[in-house]
Design a protein around this motif. Sequence first.
Motif: not given
Length: 170
Positions: A1, A3, A8, A90-91, A93, A98, A124, A151
């Motif tokens: 992942m 950060t 952001r 990137i992220d 859930s 997400t 997103t 990023t």
Amino acid sequence: MVTLPPNRRSLLVGLAALACAPRGALADDVIDLKWRDLVPETEIPIPPSVQGLFEHDETDTLTSEQPRSSGVRTDWNGQVVSLPGFIVPIDFSGSGVTAFILVPYVGACVHVPPPPANQLVFVTTSKPYESSGMFEAVTVVGMFGTASTSTQLADISYALSADSIEPFPT
């Protein structure tokens, strides 16, 4: 992942503004974008040095720096667009993605130098997308706009708040 750095917050504010814009576009209102549509007309969409596919042992001869971009296009800010590309997560859930970088070719941002910032889109989604893995080919439909962010992988010039993410037809 990966950060995201402190800037952001500004990206999320920009995405929130996109999310608050009026929706309800009919299928006829969706603009089908191509990657070349995202760069000023005088710029080459993807630099010749990264247009092809590279074997892993060839990438050490390439520069690892992201090429500079000469600008962005604002023609589609606030519009609902459709754009195909490849996922760089990137992220997450649960078991779904997400947030991800939508890239124009396989390997971008990971195996070869990233494309210019105006050839990357930060996506997103409120509903996690069950991705089949890194570099899955998808088509994303949603509200589009310019939103500069960085990023650990690359600088990004655009953002897309996804209404739908579908696997690219093979």
